[in-house]
Design an enzyme around this catalytic site. Structure first.
Site, PDB file in Angstrom:
ATOM      1  N   ASP A 445      -5.023   0.715  48.440  1.00 56.41           N
ATOM      2  CA  ASP A 445      -5.266   0.340  49.835  1.00 56.41           C
ATOM      3  C   ASP A 445      -4.001  -0.216  50.485  1.00 56.41           C
ATOM      4  O   ASP A 445      -3.022  -0.562  49.804  1.00 56.41           O
ATOM      5  CB  ASP A 445      -6.397  -0.687  49.901  1.00 56.41           C
ATOM      6  N   ASP A 513     -13.293   3.617  57.317  1.00 52.91           N
ATOM      7  CA  ASP A 513     -14.197   2.534  56.922  1.00 52.91           C
ATOM      8  C   ASP A 513     -15.556   2.658  57.590  1.00 52.91           C
ATOM      9  O   ASP A 513     -16.497   1.954  57.222  1.00 52.91           O
ATOM     10  CB  ASP A 513     -13.583   1.182  57.291  1.00 52.91           C
TER      11      ASP A 513
END
Length: 690
Positions: A445, A513
């Protein structure tokens, strides 16, 4: 294939259906000749005979015609190359040689010790272009701008520009608008690819999804970047792109040093936007994505089920539920390491939290493997929390500007990965981590942008914008070589780092997301303009979607939406009912059956997600899969039939949804009537040639 004229000054690259031609004049002016339908070398030589237009006041005959415009001389367009030394600025190059190696063409130029090489390679109908510089002179050369390529389009009326824009949780939104005179510039000055734009553009005049000419360009760079699309005063169009957003400086090249730009790839298609997409997808599966012929497993990710409140026992309980519905890869997300009980601490300390995982990760990984699943973890190596052992030991390792207020986003700072000591620390920590337990998968990430991109003590601090990305690539390459069985996913708060560069080093990407299945239809529609389903991770999460919009949706709708890419599950399975778990298992079993077609097949976007019905089709050999979602339906309005594509009109196809047999010609021209209604809001249709 590269064809070369007898005089060695005209070159033609050809793919299955397209060609790209360029020519060097006697004055060493490198001109663009052709990019479009396939032509012969004789055709390219005939084009090379055409003279440049006569001089007109305040204009340059080179503008809009040069293959790679440099700064200096009688040029006024945006230069692809801008360099300076202590004595002067600009380039006055001369041609020195050309060479071919395999399918690569190299054109070499020189300017007072600086060697400039333009690289070309045809991959199917995709042209890969990049450039390299070698400083063989006695003095330092500063690269202000070194774009990978400039693309020149043929003269047309009414160009239209398509691009993918967005923001966090709303990435990859497709938009198109007429191209007007002047420049349209997109890019990122954030240090990563960014949620705001994918580094891709397409131009057409009257193309539809399946018909008409489309030109597309995509940049393979995971840091700050810029693509400029210019309609020049004479209506010609050029597209220039490369690393870096502005011209404040990329790198200094000391004597003996070199720079290689990222690849800027381009294609021409006469099959509309769908044909261009399928060409992009085939190119990436064949030449970009590692192990692309291997289907990606169904995964479970713990984030939306547990957030930071995790433990070994809790993860094991989720793993048992996940295995029960057929999941193949179990991933422990954020919260397993250091003092990471929130987003305020722990980043940089990549050792398991002893209170949460008293046996390290190996015991849980062994349990997961015992359930028949692979095991994965989440990391964010390029970041650090001020509340961490790493930062307390090395506060100078972060990007910062001395004497300025430090910016913290998400309570974290960016490590200066351009530093060799930071690179070695991350290599040692991650290599140790991957060696400490049977880890099969890493979700990598990147949750904040560059803001205070300073490097105190470095004579040329702005180099960190390029060197950070170079170091990221080198670290990923090194880890993949040392741990060849580990797969990597690129994530950046969702879709903030997706490009051809990072895709050449990762196995899939986290698309957004936003896991709302209705929102995802538009995100996935834009994403597939350039990237294939094989890398597009999509999750089924809980309903209502409490993380974003509170929208409720059926489990059926959530699964069918997510099955359009690499299927994952991210809900709290401990709260799902027995009926929901049983239904989920059926969907997972179905996905495994159709997975080779979805992940490896040709994609056709049948109906965009802007109306009541959204449908996508995948074709691989004799098998076809249609995923259809009913977004809305007016009272009394029948669900429209969808016309299928990519089938043999002379063949018959058995339809798995209805058990009927349909002729290919009927499916192509009249369509397939799908049995959707208000209470049946999504479906999967399978067809097999008989």
């Amino acid at each position: 294939m590269v064809d070369i004229a007898e005089n060695g000054r005209t070159w033609l690259l050809s793919g299955p259906s397209s060609s790209y031609a360029l020519h060097l004049t006697e004055a060493d002016e490198l001109l663009h000749l052709h990019w479009g339908p396939r032509i012969a070398l004789a055709d390219a030589e005939a084009l090379a005979v055409s003279p440049l237009p006569a001089y007109r006041p305040f204009e340059s005959p080179l503008d809009g015609r040069e293959e790679y415009p440099v700064e200096g001389g009688p040029r006024f367009v945006r230069p692809a190359l801008s360099v300076r030394t202590d004595e002067r600025r600009g380039t006055e190059w001369r041609f020195t040689a050309y060479e071919t190696e395999g399918d690569e063409l190299r054109l070499r130029f020189a300017d007072d010790g600086l060697a400039i090489t333009l690289h070309y390679r045809m991959r199917g109908d995709v042209v890969e272009r990049w450039m390299s510089l070698d400083n063989g002179g006695p003095a330092r050369v500063e690269l202000l701008r070194a774009d990978a390529a400039t693309w020149t389009l043929p003269e047309r009326e009414g160009w239209r520009l398509s691009q993918l824009h967005g923001r966090w949780a709303a990435e990859s939104r497709l938009t198109a608008a007429p191209l007007t005179y002047g420049e349209k510039v997109i890019g990122s000055r954030r240090g990563h690819t960014g949620h705001q734009h994918l580094p891709w553009v397409a131009l057409d005049t009257d193309a539809t999804e399946e018909r008409g000419e489309v030109y597309g360009c995509a940049l393979g760079w995971s840091g700050s970047w810029r693509i400029a699309v210019a309609q020049l005063p004479d209506a010609r169009v050029q597209i220039t792109g490369g690393a870096g957003y502005d011209d404040s400086g990329l790198l200094p090249l000391e004597p003996g040093e070199s720079y290689t730009s990222p690849v800027f790839a381009g294609l021409w298609s006469d099959g509309g936007f769908g044909g261009a997409s399928r060409t992009w997808h085939a190119y990436q599966r064949a030449h970009v994505i590692p192990d692309a012929d291997r289907d990606r497993p169904v995964l479970f990710n713990s984030w939306e089920a547990t957030f930071f409140d995790i433990s070994e026992e809790q993860q094991a309980a989720l793993a048992r539920r996940a295995a029960g519905i057929g999941v193949e890869l179990f991933v422990v997300d954020d919260g397993w390491f250091g003092a990471r009980t929130s987003d305020r601490a722990g980043l940089g300390d990549w050792t398991p939290n002893p209170d949460r995982f008293p046996h390290g990760l190996k015991q849980l990984a062994d349990q997961v493997h015992g359930l028949g699943m692979q095991f994965g973890i989440w990391v964010e190596p390029e970041m650090v929390n001020p509340d961490s052992d790493l930062y307390r030991a090395h506060p100078d390792w972060v990007q910062y500007q001395p004497g300025r207020t430090r910016t913290e986003l998400r309570n974290q700072l960016v490590l200066n990965l351009a530093r060799e000591d930071v690179q070695e620390y991350l290599w040692e920590r991650l290599d140790t981590l991957l060696s400490s337990a049977p880890i099969d998968y890493v979700k990598w990430d990147f949750n904040r942008c560059f803001t205070d991109a300073g490097w105190p003590g470095e004579p040329y601090p702005q180099r960190l914008w390029v060197d950070h990305v170079r170091a990221l690539y080198a670290l990923l390459d090194r880890l993949r070589a040392a741990h060849p069985g580990v797969a990597f996913e690129s994530c950046s708060g969702g879709g903030g780092r997706i490009d051809l560069g990072v895709l050449s080093r990762t196995d899939q990407v986290w698309t957004s997301d936003n896991t709302d299945p209705l929102d995802r239809l538009a995100i996935q529609h834009g994403f597939t303009q350039i990237h294939p389903a094989r890398v597009m991770a999509a999750w089924v999460t809980d309903s209502p979607n409490t993380q974003l919009n509170g929208r409720a949706s059926s489990l059926r709708f959530r699964f069918v939406s997510a099955m359009a890419g690499v299927l994952g599950v991210g809900g709290d399975l401990t709260e799902w009912t027995g009926e929901e778990l049983a239904e989920a298992r059926r969907w997972v079993e179905l996905y495994k059956e159709i997975r080779p077609v979805v992940q490896q097949g040709d994609l056709y976007r049948l109906r965009p997600p802007s109306g009541g019905l959204s449908a996508v089709q995948y074709v691989r050999g004799d098998e076809t899969v249609v995923l259809a979602c009913l977004q809305a339906q007016s009272h009394g309005e029948p669900v429209p039939a969808v016309r299928l594509r990519g089938l043999d009109p002379a063949a018959s196809y058995e339809c798995r949804e209805t058990g009927e047999v349909h002729r290919g010609a009927v499916l192509l021209h009249h369509g397939l009537r799908i049995g959707l209604r208000g209470d049946l809001d999504a479906t999967v249709v399978r067809l097999r040639r008989i």
